[in-house]
Design a protein around this motif. Sequence first.
Motif, PDB file in Angstrom:
ATOM      1  N   UNK A 238      -2.054   1.099 -13.480  1.00  0.00           N
ATOM      2  CA  UNK A 238      -2.066  -0.206 -13.716  1.00  0.00           C
ATOM      3  C   UNK A 238      -0.822  -0.830 -13.101  1.00  0.00           C
TER       4      UNK A 238
ATOM      5  N   UNK B 118      -4.110  12.979  -5.451  1.00  0.00           N
ATOM      6  CA  UNK B 118      -3.285  11.741  -5.605  1.00  0.00           C
ATOM      7  C   UNK B 118      -2.092  12.531  -4.357  1.00  0.00           C
TER       8      UNK B 118
ATOM      9  N   UNK C  82       0.759  -1.740   0.082  1.00  0.00           N
ATOM     10  CA  UNK C  82      -0.328   0.193   0.036  1.00  0.00           C
ATOM     11  C   UNK C  82       0.941   1.375  -0.218  1.00  0.00           C
ATOM     12  N   UNK C  83       1.821   0.795   1.229  1.00  0.00           N
ATOM     13  CA  UNK C  83       2.647   2.632   0.773  1.00  0.00           C
ATOM     14  C   UNK C  83       3.604   2.922  -0.460  1.00  0.00           C
TER      15      UNK C  83
ATOM     16  N   UNK D  17      -0.544  15.245  -2.975  1.00  0.00           N
ATOM     17  CA  UNK D  17       0.587  15.658  -4.011  1.00  0.00           C
ATOM     18  C   UNK D  17       0.329  17.807  -4.110  1.00  0.00           C
TER      19      UNK D  17
ATOM     20  N   UNK E  45      -4.287  16.430  -8.323  1.00  0.00           N
ATOM     21  CA  UNK E  45      -2.667  16.082  -7.160  1.00  0.00           C
ATOM     22  C   UNK E  45      -3.088  15.961  -5.734  1.00  0.00           C
TER      23      UNK E  45
ATOM     24  N   UNK F  22       4.601  15.284   0.441  1.00  0.00           N
ATOM     25  CA  UNK F  22       4.468  14.304   0.275  1.00  0.00           C
ATOM     26  C   UNK F  22       3.889  13.475   1.524  1.00  0.00           C
TER      27      UNK F  22
ATOM     28  N   UNK G  59       1.865  10.300 -10.798  1.00  0.00           N
ATOM     29  CA  UNK G  59       0.548  12.059 -11.037  1.00  0.00           C
ATOM     30  C   UNK G  59       1.296  13.208 -11.720  1.00  0.00           C
ATOM     31  N   UNK G  60       2.612  13.195 -10.939  1.00  0.00           N
ATOM     32  CA  UNK G  60       3.244  14.433 -11.339  1.00  0.00           C
ATOM     33  C   UNK G  60       3.407  14.541 -12.151  1.00  0.00           C
TER      34      UNK G  60
ATOM     35  N   UNK H  72      -1.325   8.025   4.865  1.00  0.00           N
ATOM     36  CA  UNK H  72      -1.562   6.374   3.992  1.00  0.00           C
ATOM     37  C   UNK H  72      -0.525   5.351   5.010  1.00  0.00           C
TER      38      UNK H  72
ATOM     39  N   UNK I 194       2.211  10.422   2.962  1.00  0.00           N
ATOM     40  CA  UNK I 194       2.150   9.217   3.011  1.00  0.00           C
ATOM     41  C   UNK I 194       1.674   8.720   4.425  1.00  0.00           C
TER      42      UNK I 194
ATOM     43  N   UNK J  77       9.622   1.841  -1.860  1.00  0.00           N
ATOM     44  CA  UNK J  77       9.295   3.215  -2.313  1.00  0.00           C
ATOM     45  C   UNK J  77      10.352   4.224  -3.065  1.00  0.00           C
TER      46      UNK J  77
ATOM     47  N   UNK K 195       1.105   4.354  -2.876  1.00  0.00           N
ATOM     48  CA  UNK K 195       0.748   5.715  -2.531  1.00  0.00           C
ATOM     49  C   UNK K 195       1.809   6.232  -3.006  1.00  0.00           C
ATOM     50  N   UNK K 196       3.142   6.157  -3.225  1.00  0.00           N
ATOM     51  CA  UNK K 196       4.342   6.178  -3.059  1.00  0.00           C
ATOM     52  C   UNK K 196       4.094   6.885  -4.398  1.00  0.00           C
TER      53      UNK K 196
ATOM     54  N   UNK L 160       2.445   6.331  -6.608  1.00  0.00           N
ATOM     55  CA  UNK L 160       1.734   7.410  -7.851  1.00  0.00           C
ATOM     56  C   UNK L 160       1.544   8.964  -7.444  1.00  0.00           C
ATOM     57  N   UNK L 161       2.532   9.694  -6.157  1.00  0.00           N
ATOM     58  CA  UNK L 161       2.261  10.707  -6.119  1.00  0.00           C
ATOM     59  C   UNK L 161       3.500  11.025  -7.182  1.00  0.00           C
ATOM     60  N   UNK L 162       4.606  10.548  -7.289  1.00  0.00           N
ATOM     61  CA  UNK L 162       5.314  10.198  -8.593  1.00  0.00           C
ATOM     62  C   UNK L 162       4.456  10.162 -10.105  1.00  0.00           C
TER      63      UNK L 162
END
Lengths: 455, 455
Positions: A432, B272, A331-332, B274, B269, B291, A342-343, B298, B295, A405, A335-336, A338-340
């Motif tokens: 995905x 996600x 999960x973590x 961000x 953002x 971020x 998305x940006x 999360x 996290x 990470x 999440x991480x 997905x942040x990268x």
Amino acid sequence: MQKEKEIQQLVDSLEGYLHQKVKVDLHYSDLSKIFKRMRRLDEERFSEYIKRMPTHILGDILETFNERMLKESLQILSLKKMIGTIKKMDSDDATDLMQDIEELDEELAASILAGLDNKEQEEIQRLKGYEEDEAGAYMQIEFFAANHNETVRQTIENLRKLKYSEELENVSSVFILGDYNNLVATVQLEDMLLFDFDKSFKEIISKRPEKYKPRYVNDKEDIEKVVMDFKEYDLQVVPVIDSDNYLVGRITADDIYDLLQEMATEQIYNMAGVDEEAEGEKRAIDISRKRGKWQFLNMCTAFFSASVIARYQTTIEMLPALAVLMPIVASMGGNTGNQALTVMVRQMAMGDVDDTNWDQSFFREIIVAILNGLIFATLVGLGSYVWFKNTKISLVMSFAIFMNFTIAGLCGTLIPLLLKKMKTDPAVGSSILLTMITDALGFLIFLGLANLFIF
Amino acid sequence: MQKEKEIQQLVDSLEGYLHQKVKVDLHYSDLSKIFKRMRRLDEERFSEYIKRMPTHILGDILETFNERMLKESLQILSLKKMIGTIKKMDSDDATDLMQDIEELDEELAASILAGLDNKEQEEIQRLKGYEEDEAGAYMQIEFFAANHNETVRQTIENLRKLKYSEELENVSSVFILGDYNNLVATVQLEDMLLFDFDKSFKEIISKRPEKYKPRYVNDKEDIEKVVMDFKEYDLQVVPVIDSDNYLVGRITADDIYDLLQEMATEQIYNMAGVDEEAEGEKRAIDISRKRGKWQFLNMCTAFFSASVIARYQTTIEMLPALAVLMPIVASMGGNTGNQALTVMVRQMAMGDVDDTNWDQSFFREIIVAILNGLIFATLVGLGSYVWFKNTKISLVMSFAIFMNFTIAGLCGTLIPLLLKKMKTDPAVGSSILLTMITDALGFLIFLGLANLFIF
């Protein structure tokens, strides 16, 4: 009673518009909202007032309706009224509406088309010929042009005539054509007012040609590129030319508002595995099918990740605490990543990240991933220790978090870059793919390390 | 060599612009790109050309730079040059740049401000006074207005004078002021050309007041509402008035392009986890921190989901296949919920879903969730059976998938609606909340059912 009161208010607004006694000049957007609300409150009145709307605004209202409301309206309206309505619309809007009608009722669309005169038919057919991603599909063929030999005074006179006939709106610029009807300049009205009205455009422009050099687009150009140009060069309108350099239309600011929003929506939806067009249609069965495709893919990747866990069934049997902690790693990491991701996807879409500077973003993401990887490896390790009082488990957990990470940051950055290199949309399918990697590798690293070091 | 060649090309463009021998009329966007590239290839030349840029365009270029490039440029440029640059900028852009400078170097910002004349200082201070979400923060105070007693001819003469002084761009409309300097009408230039030049605006407007009724915004109004108005009413420019009905500025189409994109980016953002502003700054440490907050949240929800699994440790010990399959339930539920959530958040942001019609979306999402829940319950059930050859496991799996799909659809729709009701941004935090629910409930349903029915 509340309902009756609201209906009465809507009726008052519509009557006010139709009779103009109280001088209400409602915009088609306002009328659209009234009709959408009326449709939910009182279908009969909806039908009644749709029939009474004048042709010059009916088309704009119909264009804002969803599939179901458009279908109902078409059943109510006469063929004659529909022909009149299409005739009154701007070419681009008329084409859009005709295409919507065609999807619902091909026969009706053909009858309406047959009722238009040859020129109108030809215009709609030509605009329909453009691909969805071509600039031509978004232009309107109504514009104001002047020959460069005309004097400014003549041109103003022509504009007056045109405006009196109410055939053209939003003339902020005059397109100046050369001897072969080729586009030679764009002159804003505010600049034209400064000119000597008795001189020809040719004389005036020749003094500062670079100032009036037209920023045009080609009709086959990618519309997303055109939108970016509007944004970058603060444009209000842009002329569209065809491959023979012949002026064929213009794209205006209001098209760009819609396109900017649509492009963003498409990207948001693509990242979530949702189809923008299907959602717009709002029929549950179509939406189910489109979303189901991505859910199917997600199912396959979830089974793949599960197969990684399956390799460690005996390990889990010996120490079920591993089964408790492993979803935290996945999960973590997800999440991480997905942040990268998305940006990256967003900055690529906005043109902030491209071939020339992707390395900056790449290194930045790696640093961010390592920094936060270290912090959360510590936190999660401590948390696990407090919970299970097992040094080995908490060390394995820490290391797995740090590794996942880093991998997440790396993949979140590289996946969109690679998709772009492969000439596909970085937003489609990337999340995905990323989840598959952070899930499967998260489980593999955590369970693999546990298997090696704990027993 | 490749590098030398590229530098030479950039130098040629800049020299061409500076000398205008070859009549290159580069836009500030083009110059910005050249400088950004030059900064990476040859820092010395970057400094040299930044110093040589004329003040009338330097400000627009500096505004496109990121924090680091702006900082470097400020160290190179003289105070006098910076004062001259700010003087040449439109009020809104000047204010933005001054605020950026202030964040980097308060002393320098104060010195620049001191170098401006009183009127300019007062303008910047006034614009700085607006909150980030207020329309006033995005307006420019340069506009063209005329008193309603003026004749059209006088007004055109005034516009000419103003344009010759090159102090104003993009005058597509004239704002007409009444006896108390209150805004009474907006007249597009194209309409003004049709008027009798010897008549006053008052006479002309009184004949069709509804046509020239200005669509204005208040300076304290929410800027997102203003953007939506531009889109809905196809506006090119809108006058801004203060609480005393006094015309204080205008917002133009190019601001709207930026805002539309920014609003979409912010939403993407936020979903996600961000922070848009931190990403813009591009300093890894700031990005890490921002971020990291999400996290951390999360991490907490992941531990919570893990605690659900922990209740079933003995069940898993007896049948480790459950640990293999349980992430599939969580993952597919999360994916489904995210689709519904994304569509809801976006449609709410675009104004397509609101208080009056949310029930339609709600029921549509429930139908979609149930439909696909049934389909994937069957598929996943079959897949589990093929894998583990255990009817009970595959039945429990099917039921858990169906339940989690339904819950995911329900929560994906309700969470943003509830956040909106609570007056918070439906995009912020909603996906973490959703994942927590689909993970924790997914594990609970699957393991709980397994515990009840398998043993």
